[in-house]
Design an enzyme around this catalytic site. Structure first.
Site, PDB file in Angstrom:
ATOM      1  N   GLU A 129     -56.477 -29.538  61.552  1.00  0.00           N
ATOM      2  CA  GLU A 129     -57.326 -30.714  61.757  1.00  0.00           C
ATOM      3  C   GLU A 129     -58.746 -30.365  61.338  1.00  0.00           C
ATOM      4  OE1 GLU A 129     -56.863 -31.962  65.809  1.00  0.00           O
ATOM      5  OE2 GLU A 129     -54.890 -32.829  65.466  1.00  0.00           O
ATOM      6  N   HIS A 253     -64.996 -40.793  67.607  1.00  0.00           N
ATOM      7  CA  HIS A 253     -63.893 -40.448  66.708  1.00  0.00           C
ATOM      8  C   HIS A 253     -64.017 -41.279  65.435  1.00  0.00           C
ATOM      9  CE1 HIS A 253     -59.919 -39.570  65.141  1.00  0.00           C
ATOM     10  NE2 HIS A 253     -59.774 -38.667  66.087  1.00  0.00           N
ATOM     11  N   ARG A 302     -65.948 -33.724  63.090  1.00  0.00           N
ATOM     12  CA  ARG A 302     -65.894 -35.152  63.389  1.00  0.00           C
ATOM     13  C   ARG A 302     -67.245 -35.859  63.303  1.00  0.00           C
ATOM     14  NH1 ARG A 302     -61.552 -35.222  68.431  1.00  0.00           N
ATOM     15  NH2 ARG A 302     -59.719 -34.893  67.130  1.00  0.00           N
ATOM     16  N   HIS A 363     -65.057 -41.396  71.823  1.00  0.00           N
ATOM     17  CA  HIS A 363     -63.782 -40.701  71.993  1.00  0.00           C
ATOM     18  C   HIS A 363     -63.832 -39.582  73.020  1.00  0.00           C
ATOM     19  CE1 HIS A 363     -59.879 -39.093  71.035  1.00  0.00           C
ATOM     20  NE2 HIS A 363     -60.376 -37.944  70.590  1.00  0.00           N
ATOM     21  N   ARG A 398     -67.400 -31.272  69.796  1.00  0.00           N
ATOM     22  CA  ARG A 398     -66.108 -30.613  70.055  1.00  0.00           C
ATOM     23  C   ARG A 398     -65.306 -30.432  68.776  1.00  0.00           C
ATOM     24  NH1 ARG A 398     -60.747 -32.663  71.147  1.00  0.00           N
ATOM     25  NH2 ARG A 398     -61.565 -34.765  70.918  1.00  0.00           N
TER      26      ARG A 398
END
Length: 565
Positions: A129, A253, A302, A363, A398
């Site tokens: 990811e 997100h 992100r 998110h 994160r």
């Protein structure tokens, strides 16, 4: 001007009292893991959850859980990727604990009964990811990792349900952390919402309290979080005098299904793992834009992807971009992402045939109750774990799939620390006393105003003017139950109830978040200031730490981080 907030909720008289050695609030991966491990080490554990055991954010986690499980991977590489994503604000020692303990804890989870997807060689299958330079994301059911982990942990809990050493109390909202005369946490007040074993408001007393209450998603108009995510743990900890940190770092997100500009509440998430398998982002003109933004393109961290999408939306004058997974093929998409495929079908989208409209939405919250590597907060006897905590692992942003791992790893650490302290005679049971300062309550109808203020102020893109306006709007909201309202606020009668207490929690978190976001005059990670678009390590390589003083004033200080050079 500092926000002035309630130091306790306005509640009716306590109607019942119970006793345990340790009270765990929350039933996601963090709360369940802590409760199960504590049960084997202390005499009596009370596990409290807001609705039922499988509610909350864990079951919604799609992508997976990150750990260096592959032979070619290492904790050191996982650490490096985490530090990069955290944009200079991670606590390196906390990250080292996360990535070192992580592989063992994930394998233990599999041994407990969590069925991760397997590779042809029988090992746990791994994918990649955003922000990861290795395949290290373990997943289950394709894209139902959180649901499978939750199932396995609840099954382990049900297997010991008759054990007198553990009690589960469902449909119970935590109201406040109880404190003794010396400030030590000594229990919680709870409201059992009609279906529990006790009715009304009561007090659960304990030698230690572990908050694992999840995120703050419902502070915003649009979020991937479930409706239960109303910031209850952070708000209760603040009212009790505990320190919070990094509140300004909110992760939006990048790829949440766009259902129109008036969509509200929990929105369907399209996991980053879809991009990890090769899906691309294109704007409304069909132009792929991420390769020009970052060397990792669609797999950039992100915050980078979310900001790039916002800029592309602005340049094209639209409210979304598109996710293109059509080239991955129907068979693969249905096998790898069955949950997402079905969710999109419910909105008349076909992942294998359609361009999927997406836009950023709230998110994850990287900040929370400030804790050390053992999960201890600044308030003696109070612990926090999972999304409501701030271990320093995430820094300003994160890294994908580190959240489930954080809840798992630090829940083990908390259970070990609590049991060791209780076994050594520390943390004797104290009697609670009423805290000084204002009590507060807000009408449930104020929720939409809180969400509007948070979305327009400390939302995806922040400015001094927008934050000042949000602070004014939040200050104007009327308070009742003895909490002094700002001059000019309209006083209204408010009844006690779950919706009113939740709204007060949302207001508390939104007010604190807005204040610290206004103070940080730079752009870093999940904090994007349009009027201060650059990262500023000279002035802002540190964290903002806040607490409420006895009068309810939010006091914030800046703590610079030690140089790593």
């Amino acid at each position: 001007m500092s926000a002035r907030l309630a130091t306790r909720l306005a509640v009716p008289e306590i109607g019942w009292t119970s006793q345990a050695d340790v009270i765990v609030v929350g039933s996601g991966i963090a709360g369940l893991t802590a409760a199960l491990r504590l049960r084997r080490r202390v005499s009596r554990v009370l596990l409290v959850t807001k609705t039922v055991l499988d509610s909350g954010s864990t079951r919604w986690a799609q992508g997976g859980i990150a750990a260096a499980l592959a032979p070619e991977d290492s904790p050191a590489e996982h650490l490096d990727d985490t530090l990069v994503a955290g944009a200079g604000l991670c606590d390196a020692d906390a990250v080292r604990a996360l990535v070192t303990d992580g592989p063992r804890r994930v394998r233990e989870l599999a041994s407990l009964g969590a069925h991760f997807d397997l590779a042809p060689n029988g090992e746990i299958a791994l994918t990649r990811e955003g922000g990861h330079h290795r395949d290290r994301i373990a997943h289950a059911g394709g894209d139902a990792t959180g649901a499978e982990i939750s199932r396995a942990l609840i099954a382990a809990l049900e297997a010991v349900r008759d054990d007198p050493g553990i009690e589960v109390l469902e449909h119970a909202l935590v109201l406040d952390v109880l404190t003794a005369a010396d400030g030590t946490a000594c229990g919680v007040t709870l409201h059992v919402i009609g279906e529990g074993s006790r009715d009304g408001v009561g007090a659960a007393l304990g030698r230690a309290v572990v908050l694992a209450t999840g995120g703050i998603g419902q502070v915003f108009q649009s979020s991937t979080n479930p409706r239960e995510a109303t910031g209850d743990g952070i708000a209760a900890a603040l009212r009790a005098g505990a320190e919070v940190a990094d509140l300004e770092f909110v992760q939006f997100h990048p790829t949440v299904l766009w259902l129109g500009q008036h969509a509200r509440g929990q929105q369907p998430l399209i996991s980053e793992a879809v991009r990890g398998e090769g899906a691309l982002l294109v704007d409304v003109n069909g132009v792929r834009f991420m390769p020009a933004v970052h060397e990792m393109a669609e797999l950039a961290p992100r915050d980078v992807v979310a900001k790039a999408i916002v800029r592309q939306m602005a340049s094209t004058g639209t409210g979304h971009v598109f996710l293109d997974a059509r080239h991955l093929g129907r068979d693969f998409l249905h096998r790898r992402f069955p949950t997402i495929v079905n969710a999109l079908a419910g909105h008349r989208f076909d992942l294998a045939e359609d361009l999927i409209p997406v836009a950023p939405a709230q998110h994850y919250h990287s900040g929370g109750i400030r804790v050390g590597a053992d999960g201890r907060s600044s308030l003696p006897g109070l612990y926090a774990v999972g999304e409501c905590s701030c271990t320093g692992v995430h820094g300003a942003n994160r890294l994908a799939s580190n959240s489930l791992l954080e809840g798992l790893v630090f829940a083990h650490r908390i259970a070990d620390d609590v049991s060791s302290r209780l076994g050594g005679g520390e943390l004797p049971q104290s009697e609670p006393v009423e805290r000084p300062g204002p009590a507060g309550l807000l009408a449930a109808t104020a929720r939409v105003k809180v969400q509007r203020a948070a979305s327009s102020g400390p939302g995806v893109i922040r400015t001094a003017g927008g934050l000042a306006g949000a602070a004014r709007d939040l200050a104007r909201l009327s308070s009742a139950g003895g909490c002094e309202a700002p001059e000019g606020a309209q006083k209204i009668d408010v009844t006690h109830g779950t919706a009113e207490w939740e709204t007060m929690n949302l207001h508390t978190v939104a007010s604190a978040l807005t204040q610290v976001a206004a103070l940080r005059e730079e752009t870093r990670g999940g904090h994007y200031r349009e009027d201060f678009p650059q990262r500023d390590d000279d002035r802002w390589r540190g964290r903002l730490v806040s607490h409420l003083n006895p009068d309810g004033e939010l006091v914030t200080r800046y703590e610079p981080l030690e140089s790593t050079s």
